[in-house]
Design a protein around this motif. Structure first.
Motif, short mmCIF file in Angstrom:
data_model
loop_
_atom_site.label_atom_id
_atom_site.label_comp_id
_atom_site.label_asym_id
_atom_site.label_seq_id
_atom_site.Cartn_x
_atom_site.Cartn_y
_atom_site.Cartn_z
N ALA A 177 0.84 -1.19 0.00
CA ALA A 177 0.00 0.00 0.00
C ALA A 177 0.88 1.25 0.00
O ALA A 177 1.86 1.32 0.73
N PRO A 178 0.56 2.23 -0.84
CA PRO A 178 1.37 3.46 -0.89
C PRO A 178 1.31 4.22 0.42
O PRO A 178 0.32 4.13 1.15
N PRO A 179 2.34 4.95 0.75
CA PRO A 179 2.35 5.74 1.99
C PRO A 179 1.37 6.89 1.91
O PRO A 179 0.63 7.03 0.94
N ALA A 180 1.38 7.75 2.92
CA ALA A 180 0.44 8.86 3.00
C ALA A 180 0.52 9.77 1.78
O ALA A 180 -0.47 10.37 1.37
N SER A 181 1.69 9.85 1.17
CA SER A 181 1.84 10.71 -0.01
C SER A 181 1.11 10.17 -1.21
O SER A 181 0.87 10.87 -2.19
N GLY A 182 0.73 8.88 -1.15
CA GLY A 182 0.04 8.27 -2.27
C GLY A 182 0.96 7.79 -3.37
O GLY A 182 0.50 7.34 -4.42
N GLU A 183 2.26 7.86 -3.16
CA GLU A 183 3.23 7.47 -4.18
C GLU A 183 4.14 6.38 -3.65
O GLU A 183 4.64 6.47 -2.53
N ARG A 184 4.33 5.35 -4.45
CA ARG A 184 5.28 4.31 -4.08
C ARG A 184 6.70 4.79 -4.37
O ARG A 184 6.92 5.56 -5.30
N PRO A 185 7.67 4.35 -3.58
CA PRO A 185 9.05 4.80 -3.82
C PRO A 185 9.58 4.29 -5.15
O PRO A 185 9.22 3.20 -5.60
N GLU A 186 10.41 5.09 -5.77
CA GLU A 186 11.07 4.67 -7.01
C GLU A 186 12.11 3.60 -6.69
O GLU A 186 12.72 3.61 -5.60
N PRO A 187 12.34 2.65 -7.62
CA PRO A 187 13.35 1.61 -7.38
C PRO A 187 14.72 2.17 -7.00
O PRO A 187 15.39 1.63 -6.12
N LYS A 188 15.12 3.27 -7.64
CA LYS A 188 16.44 3.83 -7.32
C LYS A 188 16.49 4.36 -5.89
O LYS A 188 17.55 4.32 -5.24
N ASP A 189 15.36 4.86 -5.40
CA ASP A 189 15.33 5.36 -4.03
C ASP A 189 15.39 4.21 -3.03
O ASP A 189 16.06 4.31 -1.99
N THR A 190 14.68 3.12 -3.33
CA THR A 190 14.73 1.95 -2.45
C THR A 190 16.12 1.34 -2.46
O THR A 190 16.64 0.94 -1.41
N ALA A 191 16.73 1.27 -3.64
CA ALA A 191 18.10 0.75 -3.73
C ALA A 191 19.06 1.62 -2.94
O ALA A 191 19.96 1.11 -2.25
N ALA A 192 18.89 2.93 -3.02
CA ALA A 192 19.77 3.85 -2.29
C ALA A 192 19.60 3.68 -0.79
O ALA A 192 20.58 3.74 -0.03
N THR A 193 18.37 3.47 -0.34
CA THR A 193 18.13 3.26 1.09
C THR A 193 18.91 2.06 1.61
O THR A 193 19.58 2.12 2.65
N LEU A 194 18.83 0.95 0.88
CA LEU A 194 19.53 -0.26 1.33
C LEU A 194 21.03 -0.12 1.16
O LEU A 194 21.80 -0.60 2.01
N MET A 195 21.46 0.56 0.11
CA MET A 195 22.89 0.77 -0.10
C MET A 195 23.47 1.61 1.04
O MET A 195 24.56 1.30 1.57
N ASP A 196 22.76 2.63 1.43
CA ASP A 196 23.23 3.50 2.53
C ASP A 196 23.29 2.73 3.85
O ASP A 196 24.08 3.08 4.73
N PHE A 197 22.47 1.72 3.97
CA PHE A 197 22.44 0.92 5.18
C PHE A 197 23.54 -0.15 5.18
O PHE A 197 24.21 -0.37 6.19
N ALA A 198 23.74 -0.79 4.03
CA ALA A 198 24.61 -1.96 3.97
C ALA A 198 26.09 -1.61 3.77
O ALA A 198 26.96 -2.16 4.46
#
Length: 215
Positions: A177-198
């Motif tokens: 389900a999309p967040p409150a903004s109504g937009e699902r994250p872009e693949p590059k943003d999700t990849a960046a989140t995990l990259m910044d973590f790992a």
């Protein structure tokens, strides 16, 4: 006029496409061979002729979607790049593919894992391959950092398992389900989140494990 015969490989792809969509949206138990045949535009006997049972059809779907995901990950990686850039490419390929193929991802992540051991075992093969691939990238980074072989065989493998598990969870979250903004994250943003973590975690691990005298 004679009806043009559909090539066998095209017909099989149509049936698998219909099956993936049905299994992904309804679940394995609720899906029916009648419904899959109707979605594919074929008769039920023809569906059984190509794939003998619902179990075999589901297994074929799992294997096809697993192979496509693995190919998307490895195909997005430039072997000539640094391990860090290779990991980024693999993560971007992973999240792009799962976003573009939500039914296939649902089959792999939600349905196959929870329906029963024979199907879960098929997904385990995919996961083990991804873990091995990521561990190889981490091992290359460890060697470049001058770390000893014990680290490569222990902590690096554990971190690869953690990253693959996190990628699966994030892909499922991003496709939900999309967040409150109504937009699902872009693949590059999700990849960046995990990259910044790992990657910073790997760098900290390598810094602790460098062989004395290396930089």
């Amino acid at each position: 006029m004679t009806r043009r015969r559909v090539p066998k490989e095209v017909r099989e792809r149509q049936m698998l496409d219909a099956a993936v969509a049905t299994f992904g949206r309804l679940g394995y138990r609720a899906a029916s061979m009648d419904g899959i045949a109707e979605r594919a535009g074929v008769s039920k006997p023809l569906l059984y002729l190509y794939l003998n049972s619902k179990e075999e059809l589901f297994t074929a779907c799992i294997r096809r979607e697993a192979a496509a995901l693995a190919a998307a990950v490895t195909g997005a990686v430039d072997a000539g790049e640094s391990p860090e850039r290779q990991l980024w490419g693999g993560l971007l390929g992973f999240f792009t593919h799962t976003a573009d193929h939500p039914d296939g991802w649902a089959v792999l992540y939600r349905q196959a894992r929870t329906t029963g051991r024979p199907f879960a075992a098929e997904v385990d093969v995919l996961r083990e391959g991804l873990v091995e691939y990521v561990a190889g990238l981490f091992a290359a980074a460890a060697r470049d950092a001058g770390c000893d072989a014990a680290l490569v065989g222990r902590e690096v493998t554990a971190l690869a398992h953690a990253l693959v598990g996190a990628a699966e969870s994030l892909a499922d979250w991003a496709g939900g389900a999309p967040p409150a903004s109504g937009e699902r994250p872009e693949p590059k943003d999700t990849a960046a989140t995990l990259m910044d973590f790992a990657w910073p975690g790997l760098e900290a691990l390598l810094a602790r494990a460098r062989t004395p005298g290396t930089t």
